[in-house]
Scaffold this active site. Structure first.
Site, PDB file in Angstrom:
ATOM      1  N   ARG A 169      37.554   7.139  -6.639  1.00 43.53           N
ATOM      2  CA  ARG A 169      36.300   7.907  -6.627  1.00 43.53           C
ATOM      3  C   ARG A 169      35.896   8.270  -5.200  1.00 43.53           C
ATOM      4  O   ARG A 169      35.445   9.379  -4.934  1.00 43.53           O
ATOM      5  CB  ARG A 169      35.172   7.089  -7.265  1.00 43.53           C
ATOM      6  CG  ARG A 169      35.242   7.061  -8.771  1.00 43.53           C
ATOM      7  CD  ARG A 169      34.449   5.905  -9.320  1.00 43.53           C
ATOM      8  NE  ARG A 169      33.020   6.085  -9.185  1.00 43.53           N
ATOM      9  CZ  ARG A 169      32.142   5.098  -9.237  1.00 43.53           C
ATOM     10  NH1 ARG A 169      32.538   3.854  -9.393  1.00 43.53           N
ATOM     11  NH2 ARG A 169      30.860   5.350  -9.126  1.00 43.53           N
ATOM     12  N   LYS A 197      22.286   6.957  -4.941  1.00 42.30           N
ATOM     13  CA  LYS A 197      21.660   8.111  -5.606  1.00 42.30           C
ATOM     14  C   LYS A 197      20.798   7.659  -6.780  1.00 42.30           C
ATOM     15  O   LYS A 197      19.653   8.055  -6.907  1.00 42.30           O
ATOM     16  CB  LYS A 197      22.721   9.087  -6.168  1.00 42.30           C
ATOM     17  CG  LYS A 197      23.588   9.732  -5.127  1.00 42.30           C
ATOM     18  CD  LYS A 197      24.516  10.774  -5.745  1.00 42.30           C
ATOM     19  CE  LYS A 197      25.528  10.202  -6.726  1.00 42.30           C
ATOM     20  NZ  LYS A 197      26.526   9.312  -6.134  1.00 42.30           N
ATOM     21  N   ARG A 219      27.413  -4.250  -8.386  1.00 41.02           N
ATOM     22  CA  ARG A 219      26.463  -3.533  -9.241  1.00 41.02           C
ATOM     23  C   ARG A 219      26.596  -3.943 -10.703  1.00 41.02           C
ATOM     24  O   ARG A 219      27.682  -4.026 -11.257  1.00 41.02           O
ATOM     25  CB  ARG A 219      26.707  -2.029  -9.137  1.00 41.02           C
ATOM     26  CG  ARG A 219      25.877  -1.250 -10.158  1.00 41.02           C
ATOM     27  CD  ARG A 219      25.845   0.212  -9.907  1.00 41.02           C
ATOM     28  NE  ARG A 219      27.146   0.820  -9.992  1.00 41.02           N
ATOM     29  CZ  ARG A 219      27.372   2.078  -9.675  1.00 41.02           C
ATOM     30  NH1 ARG A 219      26.392   2.830  -9.223  1.00 41.02           N
ATOM     31  NH2 ARG A 219      28.578   2.572  -9.786  1.00 41.02           N
ATOM     32  N   ARG A 231      28.768  18.626  -7.963  1.00 38.22           N
ATOM     33  CA  ARG A 231      29.676  17.864  -7.111  1.00 38.22           C
ATOM     34  C   ARG A 231      30.795  18.740  -6.562  1.00 38.22           C
ATOM     35  O   ARG A 231      31.581  18.282  -5.747  1.00 38.22           O
ATOM     36  CB  ARG A 231      30.332  16.778  -7.951  1.00 38.22           C
ATOM     37  CG  ARG A 231      29.818  15.387  -7.746  1.00 38.22           C
ATOM     38  CD  ARG A 231      30.793  14.475  -8.481  1.00 38.22           C
ATOM     39  NE  ARG A 231      30.544  13.087  -8.291  1.00 38.22           N
ATOM     40  CZ  ARG A 231      29.637  12.372  -8.933  1.00 38.22           C
ATOM     41  NH1 ARG A 231      28.815  12.949  -9.765  1.00 38.22           N
ATOM     42  NH2 ARG A 231      29.551  11.089  -8.717  1.00 38.22           N
ATOM     43  N   ARG A 272      30.132  -1.503 -14.865  1.00 29.25           N
ATOM     44  CA  ARG A 272      30.770  -0.258 -15.281  1.00 29.25           C
ATOM     45  C   ARG A 272      32.282  -0.347 -15.103  1.00 29.25           C
ATOM     46  O   ARG A 272      32.759  -0.910 -14.133  1.00 29.25           O
ATOM     47  CB  ARG A 272      30.235   0.909 -14.434  1.00 29.25           C
ATOM     48  CG  ARG A 272      28.957   1.480 -14.955  1.00 29.25           C
ATOM     49  CD  ARG A 272      28.276   2.398 -13.977  1.00 29.25           C
ATOM     50  NE  ARG A 272      29.156   3.380 -13.343  1.00 29.25           N
ATOM     51  CZ  ARG A 272      28.715   4.316 -12.499  1.00 29.25           C
ATOM     52  NH1 ARG A 272      27.440   4.386 -12.203  1.00 29.25           N
ATOM     53  NH2 ARG A 272      29.553   5.172 -11.963  1.00 29.25           N
TER      54      ARG A 272
END
Ligand code: AP5
Ligand code: MG
Length: 223
Positions: free
Chosen positions: A170, A18, A126, A92, A159
């Site tokens: 998640r 996203k 990431r 969401r 993160r």
């Protein structure tokens, strides 16, 4: 006469790309990219109520309560009434979608469908530049020099919620919450789904969809 302001949303599980696709759209079409996760992460250090509540949820990879994120996002949208915008990570849940309905009519919803197995690998690779929110991936989109942001040379960080325990939570939570939101937008005829693991492969279709609604600033290859 000013053209109608575009109101768009990108939906997709954690790690579906996203943020990556929204950055490209924002650059190519001059839209404001508004990431709910980014707003929450920024609020953590601020000492405010939203930050304090959000911290407990983000660390565990859980969704923050609807009333907290809705207040944050509606306040941000209020500041951008005269701009084209693109939401990343909001709404969401059905409750959030209804709150958004109360302030605007969406033109376009993009849903990214990526196999769940692919997502875990991506998230662990990431790295982000905290100040700008720029996202890198050590396999797919590495920085020019290892560990530092291309534009500022500042260090990249991983993160908290990209740790394996938080990632699993998640992914589990996403599916249940997102299903009714996807159904709602499908029933309104504004949902456009894109499947595949490669942002570069879906990009031409995303670009052509957006081009039918708003004039591009950059060509498809320039993003
Ligand atoms: P948020 O920041 O929105 O995180 P998320 O939805 O979990 O999504 P991510 O940012 O992890 O992934 P992404 O889809 O943006 O993918 P990206 O482009 O980075 O939210 C964080 C937390 O905040 C939530 O868990 C929740 O606690 C809370 N929150 C936020 N919004 C909320 C809401 N509305 N309600 C309640 N709580 C909320 O890509 C991922 C990686 O893959 C990157 O490394 C990227 O480079 C790489 N990549 C991208 N495309 C490709 C590709 N094609 N091939 C290979 N790698 C790729
Ligand atoms: Mg993101």
């Amino acid at each position: 006469m000013a053209s109608k302001l575009l109101r768009a949303v990108v939906l997709g599980p954690p790690g579906s790309g996203k943020g990556t696709v929204c950055e490209r759209i924002a650059r190519s079409f001059g839209l404001q990219h508004l990431s709910s996760g980014q707003f929450l992460r920024e609020s953590l250090g601020g000492g405010g109520e939203a930050g304090a509540v959000a911290q407990q949820y983000l660390q565990r990879g859980l969704l923050v309560p609807d009333h907290v994120i809705t207040r944050v996002m509606l306040a941000e949208l209020e500041k951008r009434r005269e701009q084209h915008w693109l939401l990343d990570g909001f709404p969401r849940t059905l409750g959030q979608a209804r709150a958004l309905d109360g302030i605007c009519q969406l033109d376009l919803v993009i849903s990214l469908n990526i196999p769940f197995e692919t997502l875990k690998d991506r998230l662990s690779a990431r790295w982000v530049h905290p100040a700008s929110g720029r996202v890198y991936n050590m396999d797919f989109n590495p920085p020019q020099s290892q560990g530092v942001d291309d534009l500022t040379g500042e260090p990249l960080v991983q993160r908290e919620d990209d740790r394996p325990e938080a990632v699993a939570a998640r992914l589990r939570k996403y599916k249940d919450a997102a299903k009714p939101v996807i159904e709602l937008y499908k029933s309104r005829g504004i949902l456009h789904s894109f499947s595949g693991t490669e942002t570069n492969k879906i990009w031409p279709y995303v670009y052509s969809l957006l081009s039918s609604r708003i004039p591009p600033l950059l060509s498809e290859e320039e993003h």
